[in-house]
Scaffold this motif. Structure first.
Motif, short mmCIF file in Angstrom:
data_model
loop_
_atom_site.label_atom_id
_atom_site.label_comp_id
_atom_site.label_asym_id
_atom_site.label_seq_id
_atom_site.Cartn_x
_atom_site.Cartn_y
_atom_site.Cartn_z
N UNK A 1 15.65 -26.49 20.28
CA UNK A 1 14.95 -25.24 20.45
C UNK A 1 14.84 -24.94 21.96
N UNK A 2 15.15 -23.68 22.40
CA UNK A 2 15.09 -23.36 23.82
C UNK A 2 13.66 -23.47 24.35
N UNK A 3 13.58 -23.84 25.62
CA UNK A 3 12.29 -23.93 26.29
C UNK A 3 11.76 -22.52 26.54
N UNK A 4 10.48 -22.32 26.34
CA UNK A 4 9.87 -21.01 26.56
C UNK A 4 9.88 -20.67 28.05
N UNK A 5 10.16 -19.41 28.35
CA UNK A 5 10.12 -18.94 29.73
C UNK A 5 8.69 -18.49 30.01
N UNK A 6 8.14 -19.01 31.09
CA UNK A 6 6.78 -18.66 31.47
C UNK A 6 6.82 -17.35 32.26
N UNK A 7 6.13 -16.35 31.73
CA UNK A 7 6.11 -15.03 32.34
C UNK A 7 4.81 -14.85 33.12
N UNK A 8 4.96 -14.35 34.35
CA UNK A 8 3.84 -14.01 35.22
C UNK A 8 2.89 -15.18 35.50
N UNK A 9 3.45 -16.32 35.85
CA UNK A 9 2.61 -17.41 36.35
C UNK A 9 1.85 -16.87 37.56
N UNK A 10 0.54 -17.00 37.60
CA UNK A 10 -0.25 -16.34 38.64
C UNK A 10 0.21 -16.62 40.07
N UNK A 11 0.51 -17.88 40.38
CA UNK A 11 0.90 -18.19 41.76
C UNK A 11 2.28 -17.61 42.10
N UNK A 12 3.18 -17.56 41.14
CA UNK A 12 4.50 -16.98 41.37
C UNK A 12 4.39 -15.47 41.50
N UNK A 13 3.60 -14.87 40.64
CA UNK A 13 3.39 -13.42 40.70
C UNK A 13 2.81 -13.03 42.05
N UNK A 14 1.87 -13.80 42.57
CA UNK A 14 1.27 -13.51 43.89
C UNK A 14 2.34 -13.59 44.99
N UNK A 15 3.23 -14.57 44.90
CA UNK A 15 4.30 -14.70 45.90
C UNK A 15 5.23 -13.49 45.88
N UNK A 16 5.62 -13.05 44.70
CA UNK A 16 6.54 -11.92 44.60
C UNK A 16 5.84 -10.63 45.02
N UNK A 17 4.60 -10.47 44.65
CA UNK A 17 3.86 -9.28 45.12
C UNK A 17 3.80 -9.24 46.64
N UNK A 18 3.60 -10.38 47.27
CA UNK A 18 3.57 -10.44 48.73
C UNK A 18 4.94 -10.10 49.32
N UNK A 19 6.01 -10.61 48.73
CA UNK A 19 7.36 -10.30 49.20
C UNK A 19 7.65 -8.81 49.02
N UNK A 20 7.25 -8.25 47.89
CA UNK A 20 7.45 -6.83 47.63
C UNK A 20 6.68 -5.99 48.66
N UNK A 21 5.47 -6.40 48.99
CA UNK A 21 4.67 -5.68 50.00
C UNK A 21 5.34 -5.76 51.38
N UNK A 22 5.90 -6.93 51.73
CA UNK A 22 6.63 -7.05 53.00
C UNK A 22 7.84 -6.12 53.01
N UNK A 23 8.53 -6.04 51.88
CA UNK A 23 9.68 -5.15 51.77
C UNK A 23 9.25 -3.69 51.98
N UNK A 24 8.20 -3.29 51.29
CA UNK A 24 7.74 -1.90 51.37
C UNK A 24 7.34 -1.56 52.81
N UNK A 25 6.60 -2.44 53.46
CA UNK A 25 6.20 -2.22 54.86
C UNK A 25 7.44 -2.08 55.75
N UNK A 26 8.38 -2.99 55.59
CA UNK A 26 9.59 -2.96 56.41
C UNK A 26 10.39 -1.69 56.15
#
Length: 138
Positions: A1-26
């Protein structure tokens, strides 16, 4: 049986939101070097813009260096960032610019890499006319 994909792990989501914010500012401040750092340095990176199709980091860099630096400010709405596991994410948003009735749409696929950290491996930007208001009978 395939391993479940974890969606929106809080710490990962925070990292991507920060990267997205850096992109938008730039982006709105035309910080070309910062934008370059946030795109995967690969000939496989793709960016479909509102008026251009760019294949590979070299084409993306050339576009960024040639792009006018005025009129880049925008307002985001309906931003949706979703992470899949610890190393993959998507970011979708709409944007508007003062003086334009058009609605912009942007989608990005983000990948965590060993050398660059979070970076965009694929992006798509498009514009559409604002929906017409429907008149209601009184």
């Amino acid at each position: 049986m395939p391993e479940a994909i974890l969606v929106n792990l809080p710490e990962v989501l925070a990292e991507v939101r920060a990267a997205f914010a850096r992109y938008e500012h730039a982006l709105v401040h035309n910080e070309v070097e910062a934008l370059d750092a946030l795109f995967f340095h690969s000939p496989h990176t793709v960016r479909y813009g509102a008026t251009e199709n760019l294949y590979g980091i070299d084409a993306i860099r050339a576009f960024r260096h040639a792009r006018p630096s005025a009129g880049l400010a925008r307002t985001l709405r309906n931003t949706c960032i979703t992470t899949y596991g610890r190393d993959l994410a998507t970011a979708s948003t709409e944007f508007t610019r003062d003086g334009s009735a058009r609605i912009g749409r942007q989608q990005q696929t983000w990948l965590r890499t060993p050398d660059q950290g979070w970076c965009v491996v694929a992006a798509h930007v498009s514009l559409m006319d604002a929906p017409k208001e429907v008149a209601h009978a009184a």
